[in-house]
Scaffold this active site. Structure first.
Site, short mmCIF file in Angstrom:
data_model
loop_
_atom_site.label_atom_id
_atom_site.label_comp_id
_atom_site.label_asym_id
_atom_site.label_seq_id
_atom_site.Cartn_x
_atom_site.Cartn_y
_atom_site.Cartn_z
N SER A 1 -6.01 11.35 -3.73
CA SER A 1 -5.73 9.95 -4.06
C SER A 1 -5.21 9.88 -5.48
CB SER A 1 -7.00 9.13 -3.93
OG SER A 1 -6.86 7.88 -4.57
N CYS B 1 0.82 -1.20 0.00
CA CYS B 1 0.00 0.00 0.00
C CYS B 1 0.87 1.27 0.00
CB CYS B 1 -0.96 -0.01 1.19
SG CYS B 1 -2.34 1.16 1.01
N ASP B 2 0.21 2.37 -0.33
CA ASP B 2 0.88 3.60 -0.74
C ASP B 2 2.10 4.02 0.07
OD1 ASP B 2 -1.37 3.48 -2.26
OD2 ASP B 2 -2.12 5.46 -1.74
#
Length: 576
Positions: free
Chosen positions: A474, A126-127
């Site tokens: 995002s 994840c990011d």
């Protein structure tokens, strides 16, 4: 006897009679005499059971450790944290996401320093795990690499492919009566079919590409999708590669140079990547002590065509890119155009140019355009400045063609208030939505605004309104959106002076973001402004707000230059 040349650090932990206590403890964890003779290789895992992006990394770690053992090392796996942006989006929990980047980097650094590892593999998904892992490698500067867990497969809904982006946009559509409860429920159940990070060229896939173009991740291995049968082999190969790096004493600082960082920016621009890459590359450069400015992103993006037709602005997802020829195909196009430094070295031992030359393009693929037929002649990111953003802000232009926008401000002090405004129909075509006090300090944590931007799209306003914020977006966001506005409102930036009805002007060609107010009026309003009380007065969030820098500098945490360590009487003072 151990090979001291391959144990430059861990020999101090494991060798000699004086280290019998440490060895006794490690024996309880399964290590044997032969393991102590080999280099100790840390496997930093960002596995977590909360979210698909990192859910499969336990299994991938087993393949990495097998590769390390096969190459002559002793793997020692440890875990760190991860926050799923897609799950926490639109809630108070989203404030923790960017904060986690610093915690990830700090925790990997601590475990690696504490256990004197000779080399390091960082498994990411994840990011924030991706830049956090790279930042730790930059600080430690020991042989190491990053391996990305890979992208999720697209879901299928009503005969077409969907991603998490579609779910968030459907929420806004549902709120306006454009989708039934049953349809929303069906989409929710279909969008995320298994393990892997969000499927478009959102932040995770953008940062995975960044790592490959930086050279710190093995090109072709990271981009293998999460559930692809070849991912296990990729893990094994990564384990072998880290021992090769150790034998060659190839450290991150030799790989991640200024030229490599510019290669990474080029890759982001050419694929319409996430605006978060600006924030994270500034932070990575800071750890490497490499001079990088927010203006460098505009300079590079302005000469790079958009070649990859990827969501959120395009048609395809990461698994389609992999099937078309992968990130190496993007690199090949850019090398052919003279836009990449092909002589930059990578963790594979080959140069970026050599990796690009090995790309295998799938016949008749439509994901990566030819150089003579780009989606757009210039890249996906622009930096605007002006009386609203003296330090700059970031706009992603990959998914829209709007060059100028002028409209009245609709000001909201929080993301929740803006979302409620969309749901209640308070936002009209032609408005400029302003969301403030969501910056690195004011948030704290610089929340992403996907819930708001997706709701606007779902409400049919995606192409008829603009938005600006001192928070983030995002990677799934598209439309005319200016994020990272700096200085932020909590630091008394001009965004704090905006009032409902003020005219906001976006001028993309001239790189300007302005409010139609005189400098005198802005200063008058700011003179009467008072900073809001911090949202947190203790704990990690309060510490972060106290130490975090401007988004224009990467929102990194650092000890203030004027801070002095307390000392005992008679001892010399030390300033950090």
């Amino acid at each position: 006897m151990s090979d001291s040349s391959l144990k430059p650090r861990s020999s101090a932990l494991t060798d000699g009679a004086s280290r019998a206590g440490a060895r006794a403890m490690l024996r309880a964890c399964g290590l044997r005499d032969e393991d102590f003779k080999k280099p100790l290789v840390g496997v930093a895992n960002t596995w977590i059971e909360i979210g698909p992006c990192n859910y499969h990394l336990r299994e991938l770690a087993q393949h990495v450790k097998e590769g390390i053992r096969a190459a002559g090392g002793t793997p020692l796996e440890f875990n760190t944290v991860s926050i799923s942006d897609g799950i926490t989006m639109g809630t108070e929990g989203m404030r923790t996401s960017l904060v986690s980047r610093e915690v990830i980097a700090d925790s990997i650094e601590l475990v690696t320093r504490g256990n004197l590892f000779d080399a390091l593999v960082v498994l990411v998904g994840c990011d924030k795990t991706i830049p956090g892992g790279v930042m730790a490698l930059a600080r430690l500067n020991i042989p190491g690499l990053v391996l990305y867990g890979g992208s999720i497969a697209p879901g299928q809904f009503e005969g077409h492919s969907v991603t998490i982006q579609d779910v968030y946009e459907a929420i806004g559509k549902h709120a306006r009566g454009g989708m039934t409860d049953a349809q929303l429920k069906s989409l929710e159940g279909a969008a995320c079919p298994g393990a892997g990070a969000c499927g478009g060229q959102f932040t995770a896939n953008t940062m995975a590409l960044v790592c490959e173009f930086l050279g710190i991740a093995p090109m072709g291995l990271s981009s293998i999708p999460a559930t692809n049968a070849a991912k296990g082999h990729a893990g094994h190969r990564a384990g072998e590669l880290v021992l090769d790096l150790l034998r060659r004493n190839t450290t991150p600082s030799k790989i991640m140079t200024k030229a490599a960082i510019e290669n990474a920016i080029t890759g982001v621009a050419a694929t319409g990547g996430s605006t978060n890459a600006v924030l994270h590359l500034l932070a990575i450069a800071s750890e490497l002590k490499i001079a990088l400015s927010i203006d460098d992103f505009d300079r590079i993006s302005s000469r790079v065509p958009i070649l990859a037709d990827l969501k959120p602005g395009g048609r395809f997802v990461a698994t389609d890119l992999y099937a078309a020829g992968g990130t190496a195909l993007v690199a090949k196009r850019l090398v052919e155009a003279g836009l990449l430094r092909g002589d930059s070295i990578t963790v594979t031992g080959r140069t970026l140019g050599e990796e690009a030359a090995a790309a295998k393009e799938t016949p008749a693929q439509e994901v990566v355009r030819k150089l003579n037929a780009p989606l757009k002649p210039t890249g996906g990111l622009v930096i605007l400045k002006g009386n609203l953003a003296p330090e700059g802000c970031v706009v992603k232009v990959a998914g829209h063609n709007v060059q100028n926008f002028r409209g009245p401000a609709r000001v909201f002090e929080t993301e929740e208030a803006a979302f409620a405004g969309v749901e209640k129909g308070l936002i009209k075509a032609g408005d400029v939505v302003v969301i403030r006090y969501e910056g690195p300090k004011g948030g704290p944590g610089m929340r992403e605004m996907l819930a708001v931007t997706a709701a606007l799209v779902g409400a049919g306003l995606g192409d008829s309104v603009a938005l600006l914020t001192d928070g983030r977006f995002s990677g799934a966001t598209h439309g005319l959106m200016a994020g990272h506005v700096a200085p932020e409102a909590a630091n008394g930036g001009p965004i704090a002076a905006i009032a409902d009805g003020d005219t906001i002007i976006f001028d993309i060609p001239n790189r300007q973001l302005n409010v139609e107010l005189s400098a005198t009026e802005i200063q008058k309003r700011l003179s009467a402004w008072k900073p809001p009380a911090p949202r947190y007065s203790s704990g990690v969030m309060a510490k972060y707000a106290l130490l975090v820098s401007s988004s224009s500098l990467g929102a990194v945490t650092a000890v203030p230059a004027t801070f002095s360590m307390p000392v005992q009487p008679g001892s010399p003072a030390r300033t950090l």
